[in-house]
Design an enzyme around this catalytic site. Structure first.
Site, PDB file in Angstrom:
ATOM      1  N   CYS A  46       0.810  -1.221   0.000  1.00  0.00           N
ATOM      2  CA  CYS A  46       0.000   0.000   0.000  1.00  0.00           C
ATOM      3  C   CYS A  46       0.839   1.265   0.000  1.00  0.00           C
ATOM      4  CB  CYS A  46      -0.950   0.001   1.192  1.00  0.00           C
ATOM      5  SG  CYS A  46      -0.113   0.048   2.795  1.00  0.00           S
ATOM      6  N   HIS A  79      19.328  -1.849   1.792  1.00  0.00           N
ATOM      7  CA  HIS A  79      17.937  -1.388   1.839  1.00  0.00           C
ATOM      8  C   HIS A  79      16.988  -2.563   2.061  1.00  0.00           C
ATOM      9  CE1 HIS A  79      14.113   0.447   0.841  1.00  0.00           C
ATOM     10  NE2 HIS A  79      13.938  -0.508  -0.062  1.00  0.00           N
TER      11      HIS A  79
END
Length: 398
Positions: A46, A79
């Protein structure tokens, strides 16, 4: 080269994220046309869209755009490890991204688009996510997007126990909302989903009721809170729809929280007096959560740094895996052939064949133990001359 291209809540609001998520697909097709892509994997949630690529070469300068963050090799891998640990999430420490990474890995393997490099990286990411959650309290009592959505509704209505709550969508996000509502011990909960069976299951967990999607208008008429989290590609609640369905006396009291991406609820709905929130409005809650977990985050960062060293070592080992595989296959073929010859010469061994077979395995294993160990160390240290010599000596000749 390992490449990560992403857009997320750190660099984009929900409007930009919706557009950039679509642009990412276009960029991926452009890269495939220009460069030989060996492996690829995507993650979409989302509040983020990410692409991981393994290529022989890529001119990153030609890809740079204001729409995305683009990182390569160590930065890209760091990351991912931080992402799996919950450090990159809007709500720090949340567990949903961990599951989404595992799902992305499984999907990519099933589709045949990830190979040894991405599988090594994502296996490490899953491991790091587990270690961080085991060794720190980063996710202890942590919020989810779903519980943050409920908190937003409470910021307007206060106690929701006397309110009618409508959940639209019974997928993963809808389930997160449901879990948050269960903790509030609410009773008047209605679940709407295109697949009615899913709505029934979720409503049963809530002690609420399920409705067919074509009955959505009726449920909207007297809803106090609407939390929407579907996977629809376009808005399902529009200005015109709500204007026609919800009485004026109710609409100004209604709170709507849209946690879908792309959004389920048109922005113009707010012109009717509805108090409309979306993912961007979760940032205040997220910041409070982040401050509460600063110490745990520091501990998680140390784990990520240590695991990055091990990951880079594993990737170096992959470089010499073809040579090591050749050594093992050749040695095993020789061992089997010579063992069979020995059996024939020795005749009846009264069931002692396994002893001889095990002995030859141990001899071969110990004979090449240091060779393989030294090859891995040469790869770790980028000793190209040793690797080239080993390839000449041990690789199979066509």
């Amino acid at each position: 080269m390992i490449l990560n291209i992403r857009v997320d809540h750190k660099t984009a609001d929900i409007s930009k994220m919706e557009k950039s998520s679509q642009k990412l697909d276009v960029l991926f097709n452009t890269i495939i046309e220009r460069y030989p892509v060996n492996e690829h994997l995507n993650i979409k949630t989302c509040n983020r869209a990410e692409l991981y690529l393994v290529l022989e070469e890529c001119d990153i300068e030609n890809l740079i755009t204001n729409d995305f963050v683009i990182e390569s090799d160590d930065n890209a891998m760091t990351h991912l490890l931080r992402l799996s640990s919950g450090l990159e999430s809007m709500i720090i420490g949340e567990d949903q991204i961990f599951g989404q990474i595992k799902d992305a890995k499984k999907r990519s393997i099933k589709e045949g688009c990830s190979g040894p490099v991405l599988q090594t990286i994502f296996t490490k990411a899953v491991h790091v996510g587990q270690v961080v959650r085991k060794k720190t309290k980063i996710n202890e009592g942590s919020l989810s997007i779903g519980s943050a959505a409920v908190e937003l509704a409470e910021s307007v209505h206060g106690d929701l126990r006397c309110k009618k709550v409508l959940i639209i969508g019974a997928g993963k996000m809808g389930t997160l909302v449901a879990k948050a509502l269960v903790e509030k011990k609410l009773k008047a909960i209605v679940v709407a989903n295109r697949t009615h069976d899913k709505a029934v299951v979720l409503a049963k967990e809530l002690g609420g009721s399920a409705i067919h999607f074509d009955k959505l208008d009726e449920a909207l008429m007297d809803a106090d809170v609407v939390i929407s989290a579907t996977g629809a590609p376009h808005p399902i609640l529009t200005y015109e729809k709500l204007k026609d369905v919800v009485p004026d006396c109710n609409i100004s009291k209604m709170v709507m929280v849209d946690i879908a991406n792309p959004r389920d609820i048109e922005e113009d709905v707010s012109k009717l007096g509805v108090k409309l929130f979306n993912i961007d409005d979760l940032r205040g809650i997220a910041n409070r959560s982040r401050k509460m977990r600063e110490t745990e985050a520091c501990d998680a960062e140390k784990i990520v740094a240590d695991e990055m060293v091990l990951l880079k070592r594993s990737l170096k080992h992959l470089e010499v895996e073809p040579i090591i595989s050749d050594i093992r296959i050749t040695a095993e073929n020789i061992r089997l052939n010579e063992t069979q010859k020995a059996f024939k010469m020795l005749g009846d061994m009264n069931g002692n064949e396994k002893i001889v077979d095990d002995l030859t395995k141990v001899v071969v294993e110990r004979l090449f133990f240091n060779v393989i160990k030294n090859l891995k160390e040469a790869a770790e240290n980028d000793e190209k001359n040793i690797l080239e010599a080993a390839e000449t000596i041990f690789s199979k000749k066509s």
